[in-house]
Write an enzyme that holds these catalytic residues in place. Structure first.
Site, PDB file in Angstrom:
ATOM      1  N   LYS A  66      69.010  27.539  56.772  1.00  0.00           N
ATOM      2  CA  LYS A  66      67.776  27.915  56.805  1.00  0.00           C
ATOM      3  C   LYS A  66      67.456  29.343  57.118  1.00  0.00           C
ATOM      4  O   LYS A  66      66.770  29.895  56.574  1.00  0.00           O
ATOM      5  CB  LYS A  66      66.939  27.001  57.746  1.00  0.00           C
ATOM      6  CG  LYS A  66      66.896  25.652  57.029  1.00  0.00           C
ATOM      7  CD  LYS A  66      65.994  25.121  55.847  1.00  0.00           C
ATOM      8  CE  LYS A  66      64.827  25.454  55.868  1.00  0.00           C
ATOM      9  NZ  LYS A  66      63.837  24.975  54.721  1.00  0.00           N
ATOM     10  N   TYR A 111      73.010  23.438  59.167  1.00  0.00           N
ATOM     11  CA  TYR A 111      71.475  23.337  58.719  1.00  0.00           C
ATOM     12  C   TYR A 111      70.771  24.545  59.205  1.00  0.00           C
ATOM     13  O   TYR A 111      70.100  25.139  58.353  1.00  0.00           O
ATOM     14  CB  TYR A 111      70.789  21.846  59.349  1.00  0.00           C
ATOM     15  CG  TYR A 111      69.355  22.013  59.005  1.00  0.00           C
ATOM     16  CD1 TYR A 111      68.828  22.148  57.954  1.00  0.00           C
ATOM     17  CD2 TYR A 111      68.558  22.075  60.301  1.00  0.00           C
ATOM     18  CE1 TYR A 111      67.371  22.181  57.687  1.00  0.00           C
ATOM     19  CE2 TYR A 111      67.046  21.997  60.156  1.00  0.00           C
ATOM     20  CZ  TYR A 111      66.524  22.264  58.991  1.00  0.00           C
ATOM     21  OH  TYR A 111      65.025  22.156  58.755  1.00  0.00           O
ATOM     22  N   THR A 137      61.985  26.469  59.591  1.00  0.00           N
ATOM     23  CA  THR A 137      62.390  25.686  60.833  1.00  0.00           C
ATOM     24  C   THR A 137      62.146  26.632  62.172  1.00  0.00           C
ATOM     25  O   THR A 137      62.759  27.589  61.882  1.00  0.00           O
ATOM     26  CB  THR A 137      63.327  24.599  60.639  1.00  0.00           C
ATOM     27  OG1 THR A 137      63.914  24.122  62.146  1.00  0.00           O
ATOM     28  CG2 THR A 137      64.768  25.437  60.325  1.00  0.00           C
ATOM     29  N   ASP A 138      61.916  26.128  63.302  1.00  0.00           N
ATOM     30  CA  ASP A 138      62.163  26.822  64.335  1.00  0.00           C
ATOM     31  C   ASP A 138      63.674  26.749  64.940  1.00  0.00           C
ATOM     32  O   ASP A 138      64.092  27.446  65.826  1.00  0.00           O
ATOM     33  CB  ASP A 138      61.451  26.069  65.513  1.00  0.00           C
ATOM     34  CG  ASP A 138      61.781  24.703  66.030  1.00  0.00           C
ATOM     35  OD1 ASP A 138      62.541  23.977  65.241  1.00  0.00           O
ATOM     36  OD2 ASP A 138      61.261  24.240  67.050  1.00  0.00           O
ATOM     37  N   GLU A 139      64.456  25.945  64.081  1.00  0.00           N
ATOM     38  CA  GLU A 139      65.735  25.610  64.542  1.00  0.00           C
ATOM     39  C   GLU A 139      66.815  26.983  64.288  1.00  0.00           C
ATOM     40  O   GLU A 139      67.862  27.226  64.883  1.00  0.00           O
ATOM     41  CB  GLU A 139      66.574  24.699  63.848  1.00  0.00           C
ATOM     42  CG  GLU A 139      65.841  23.182  64.124  1.00  0.00           C
ATOM     43  CD  GLU A 139      66.555  22.156  64.046  1.00  0.00           C
ATOM     44  OE1 GLU A 139      67.978  22.108  63.819  1.00  0.00           O
ATOM     45  OE2 GLU A 139      65.790  20.982  63.561  1.00  0.00           O
TER      46      GLU A 139
HETATM   47  P1  NAD Z   1      63.092  15.941  53.686  1.00  0.00           P
HETATM   48  O1  NAD Z   1      64.709  15.532  53.856  1.00  0.00           O
HETATM   49  O2  NAD Z   1      62.322  14.872  53.877  1.00  0.00           O
HETATM   50  O3  NAD Z   1      62.705  16.289  52.101  1.00  0.00           O
HETATM   51  C1  NAD Z   1      63.461  17.236  51.366  1.00  0.00           C
HETATM   52  C2  NAD Z   1      62.959  16.885  49.674  1.00  0.00           C
HETATM   53  O4  NAD Z   1      63.723  17.956  49.069  1.00  0.00           O
HETATM   54  C3  NAD Z   1      63.216  15.611  49.141  1.00  0.00           C
HETATM   55  O5  NAD Z   1      62.288  14.953  48.464  1.00  0.00           O
HETATM   56  C4  NAD Z   1      64.500  15.963  48.438  1.00  0.00           C
HETATM   57  O6  NAD Z   1      64.561  14.951  47.311  1.00  0.00           O
HETATM   58  C5  NAD Z   1      64.147  17.300  47.724  1.00  0.00           C
HETATM   59  N1  NAD Z   1      65.594  18.036  47.520  1.00  0.00           N
HETATM   60  C6  NAD Z   1      66.586  18.133  48.267  1.00  0.00           C
HETATM   61  N2  NAD Z   1      67.628  19.045  47.516  1.00  0.00           N
HETATM   62  C7  NAD Z   1      66.930  19.529  46.419  1.00  0.00           C
HETATM   63  C8  NAD Z   1      67.553  20.250  45.560  1.00  0.00           C
HETATM   64  N3  NAD Z   1      68.597  20.667  45.256  1.00  0.00           N
HETATM   65  N4  NAD Z   1      66.499  20.496  44.511  1.00  0.00           N
HETATM   66  C9  NAD Z   1      65.281  20.057  44.340  1.00  0.00           C
HETATM   67  N5  NAD Z   1      64.731  19.276  45.448  1.00  0.00           N
HETATM   68  C10 NAD Z   1      65.594  18.809  46.525  1.00  0.00           C
HETATM   69  O7  NAD Z   1      62.793  17.115  54.356  1.00  0.00           O
HETATM   70  P2  NAD Z   1      61.474  17.311  55.172  1.00  0.00           P
HETATM   71  O8  NAD Z   1      61.691  16.893  56.556  1.00  0.00           O
HETATM   72  O9  NAD Z   1      60.202  17.068  54.536  1.00  0.00           O
HETATM   73  O10 NAD Z   1      61.404  18.961  55.155  1.00  0.00           O
HETATM   74  C11 NAD Z   1      61.039  19.784  54.032  1.00  0.00           C
HETATM   75  C12 NAD Z   1      61.043  21.267  54.562  1.00  0.00           C
HETATM   76  O11 NAD Z   1      60.648  21.709  55.909  1.00  0.00           O
HETATM   77  C13 NAD Z   1      62.722  21.547  54.894  1.00  0.00           C
HETATM   78  O12 NAD Z   1      62.662  23.102  54.157  1.00  0.00           O
HETATM   79  C14 NAD Z   1      62.795  21.781  56.079  1.00  0.00           C
HETATM   80  O13 NAD Z   1      63.790  22.516  56.395  1.00  0.00           O
HETATM   81  C15 NAD Z   1      61.576  22.085  56.797  1.00  0.00           C
HETATM   82  N6  NAD Z   1      61.088  21.808  57.961  1.00  0.00           N
HETATM   83  C16 NAD Z   1      61.476  20.243  58.568  1.00  0.00           C
HETATM   84  C17 NAD Z   1      61.067  19.861  59.662  1.00  0.00           C
HETATM   85  C18 NAD Z   1      61.117  18.437  60.254  1.00  0.00           C
HETATM   86  O14 NAD Z   1      60.784  18.220  61.339  1.00  0.00           O
HETATM   87  N7  NAD Z   1      61.244  17.491  59.282  1.00  0.00           N
HETATM   88  C19 NAD Z   1      60.570  20.910  60.626  1.00  0.00           C
HETATM   89  C20 NAD Z   1      60.301  22.166  60.168  1.00  0.00           C
HETATM   90  C21 NAD Z   1      60.799  22.702  59.015  1.00  0.00           C
HETATM   91  P1  TYD Z   2      66.332  14.763  64.770  1.00  0.00           P
HETATM   92  O1  TYD Z   2      65.267  13.846  64.558  1.00  0.00           O
HETATM   93  O2  TYD Z   2      67.717  14.573  64.135  1.00  0.00           O
HETATM   94  O3  TYD Z   2      65.730  16.407  64.738  1.00  0.00           O
HETATM   95  P2  TYD Z   2      66.494  17.860  65.073  1.00  0.00           P
HETATM   96  O4  TYD Z   2      67.973  17.585  65.349  1.00  0.00           O
HETATM   97  O5  TYD Z   2      66.259  18.580  63.911  1.00  0.00           O
HETATM   98  O6  TYD Z   2      65.843  17.957  66.200  1.00  0.00           O
HETATM   99  O7  TYD Z   2      66.651  14.830  66.379  1.00  0.00           O
HETATM  100  C1  TYD Z   2      65.783  14.941  67.235  1.00  0.00           C
HETATM  101  C2  TYD Z   2      66.497  14.889  68.760  1.00  0.00           C
HETATM  102  O8  TYD Z   2      66.897  13.499  68.836  1.00  0.00           O
HETATM  103  C3  TYD Z   2      67.932  15.681  68.841  1.00  0.00           C
HETATM  104  O9  TYD Z   2      67.722  16.128  70.157  1.00  0.00           O
HETATM  105  C4  TYD Z   2      68.916  14.714  68.456  1.00  0.00           C
HETATM  106  C5  TYD Z   2      68.420  13.518  69.038  1.00  0.00           C
HETATM  107  N1  TYD Z   2      68.687  12.178  68.426  1.00  0.00           N
HETATM  108  C6  TYD Z   2      69.440  11.146  69.024  1.00  0.00           C
HETATM  109  O10 TYD Z   2      69.547  11.247  70.621  1.00  0.00           O
HETATM  110  N2  TYD Z   2      69.853   9.987  68.510  1.00  0.00           N
HETATM  111  C7  TYD Z   2      69.524   9.926  67.132  1.00  0.00           C
HETATM  112  O11 TYD Z   2      70.256   8.773  66.572  1.00  0.00           O
HETATM  113  C8  TYD Z   2      69.226  10.823  66.383  1.00  0.00           C
HETATM  114  C9  TYD Z   2      69.030  10.975  64.720  1.00  0.00           C
HETATM  115  C10 TYD Z   2      68.703  12.244  66.973  1.00  0.00           C
END
Ligand code: NAD
Ligand code: TYD
Length: 351
Positions: free
Chosen positions: A161, A157, A132-134
């Protein structure tokens, strides 16, 4: 089958789109989806491909080192695309340990299993860590995250990561393990668990519940349509250089409050509500502790070197996303029952 590729976290939001893309695009690969099916994992996301001949699902937990070693011994994977993680910042604030265990130790277990399985030769092998970019922390009003930006994670989180990214690079440097890493901005699209901003707010508008905007609402994120992230993952896996990092982003920054207003207008339009109806649900609530102010990705490296760029505009992607959630009430009802209700009540109890 030519190659066996392990995709971890394939029942989650991004993982399910990556699994679908690989299963359909590469019939010559055997795709093994490993997922523990936590609250965020949902096999309903993959109903359309679950019977494909090149697809196998394995329910397992990446924190179980012995299970990971056995899996690698059984399947002799050629490559790994590692997405399994605990992924929600607010949950990491209330329960950091789950993040440390899965995101750090789980990644280490996979690296150890890959190292053991590939010890004869690394030829044709690749460990792709999806991040992630975070990890870069928070930006001020200007500037962008580059691949060279120093890590400065601020939440449990992002710290977990960042740790996993460092460990992957350390295995590459120390043991020569072939790896690639990408760091992506905020994703949105179908199948995202409705605890993250966009699906949570669509779901709340659907049932006329308040839209809880944290703090002053002027936090900024760079949004990317999930299918474009899956396309980028395909490019990085197949064309990315060994030991390189690629930042992935949407060239698409939005302040939360502006995004919420756009979303309200689009949901009103699609539902057929009077314009302005959903806006009335916007409620400012107490801020997230340690809330990062701004994320913005410079995605020019992947664009210039691998020829990737987003395929949809934000307006198109958001309209498709809203359409999907409104058409998939059953999916929403299934994932928002049970444990999620308890999480929601405690997260927003004092708002
Ligand atoms: P998500 O929470 O929707 O899915 C995570 C999946 O991992 C789920 O299916 C869960 O069952 C599985 N999982 C969790 N713990 C596990 C374990 N101990 N063993 C096996 N499986 C397990 O997450 P997402 O949003 O799809 O993100 C996927 C990846 O991409 C993550 O690594 C996240 O850090 C990265 N990412 C997400 C975003 C975003 O905006 N969602 C952005 C950048 C990077
Ligand atoms: P989120 O979707 O949780 O992603 P991330 O924290 O990983 O960027 O949140 C996106 C933005 O929205 C973040 O600035 C937090 C804000 N946010 C709210 O204002 N209210 C909410 O209920 C949630 C879940 C997020």
């Amino acid at each position: 089958m030519d190659k066996t590729v392990l995709i971890t976290g394939g029942a989650g939001f991004i993982g399910s789109h990556v699994v679908r893309l690989f299963v359909n695009k590469y019939p010559e690969y055997r795709i093994v989806n490993l997922d523990a099916l936590t609250y965020a994992g949902n096999l309903e996301n993959l109903q359309d491909i679950e019977n494909a001949p090149n697809y196998t699902f394995v329910k397992a937990d990446i924190t179980d080192a012995a299970a990971m070693n056995k899996l690698f011994a059984d399947y002799a994977f050629d490559g790994v695309i590692h997405l399994a993680a605990e992924s929600h910042v607010d949950r990491s604030i209330t329960n950091p340990n789950a993040f440390l265990l899965t995101n750090i130790m789980g990644t280490a277990n996979l690296l150890n299993a890959a190292r053991e399985s590939w010890k004869g030769s690394y030829e044709g092998k690749r460990f792709y860590h999806v991040s992630t970019d975070e990890v870069y922390g928070s930006l001020g009003e200007t500037g962008f995250f580059l691949e060279t930006t120093p890590y400065d994670p601020q939440s449990p989180y992002s710290a977990s990561k960042a740790s996993s990214d460092h460990i992957v690079r350390a295995y590459g440097n120390t043991y020569g393990l072939p790896f690639v890493i990408s760091n992506c901005s905020n994703n949105y699209g179908p199948n995202q668990f409705p605890e993250k901003l966009i699906p949570l707010f669509i779901n709340n508008i659907r049932s006329s519940k308040p839209l809880p905007v944290y703090g002053d609402g002027k936090y900024t994120r760079d949004w990317l349509y999930v299918i474009d992230h899956a396309r980028a993952i395909d490019d990085v896996y197949h064309k990315g250089c060994n030991a390189e990092t690629y930042n992935i982003g949407g060239f698409n920054e939005w302040q939360n409050i502006e995004l919420v207003k756009l979303m309200c207008a689009e949901v009103d339009k699609q539902i057929g509500n009077e314009p302005g109806t959903a806006d009335k649900l916007i409620t400012y609530v107490k801020d997230r502790p340690g809330h990062d102010r701004r994320y913005a990705i410079d995605a020019n490296k992947i664009k210039n070197e691998l020829g990737w760029e987003p395929s949809v505009t934000f307006e198109q992607g958001l309209a498709k996303t809203i359409e999907w959630y409104l058409a998939n009430e059953e999916w929403l009802n299934h994932v928002t029952s049970g444990d999620y209700q308890k999480y929601y009540e405690s997260q927003y109890a004092n708002s």
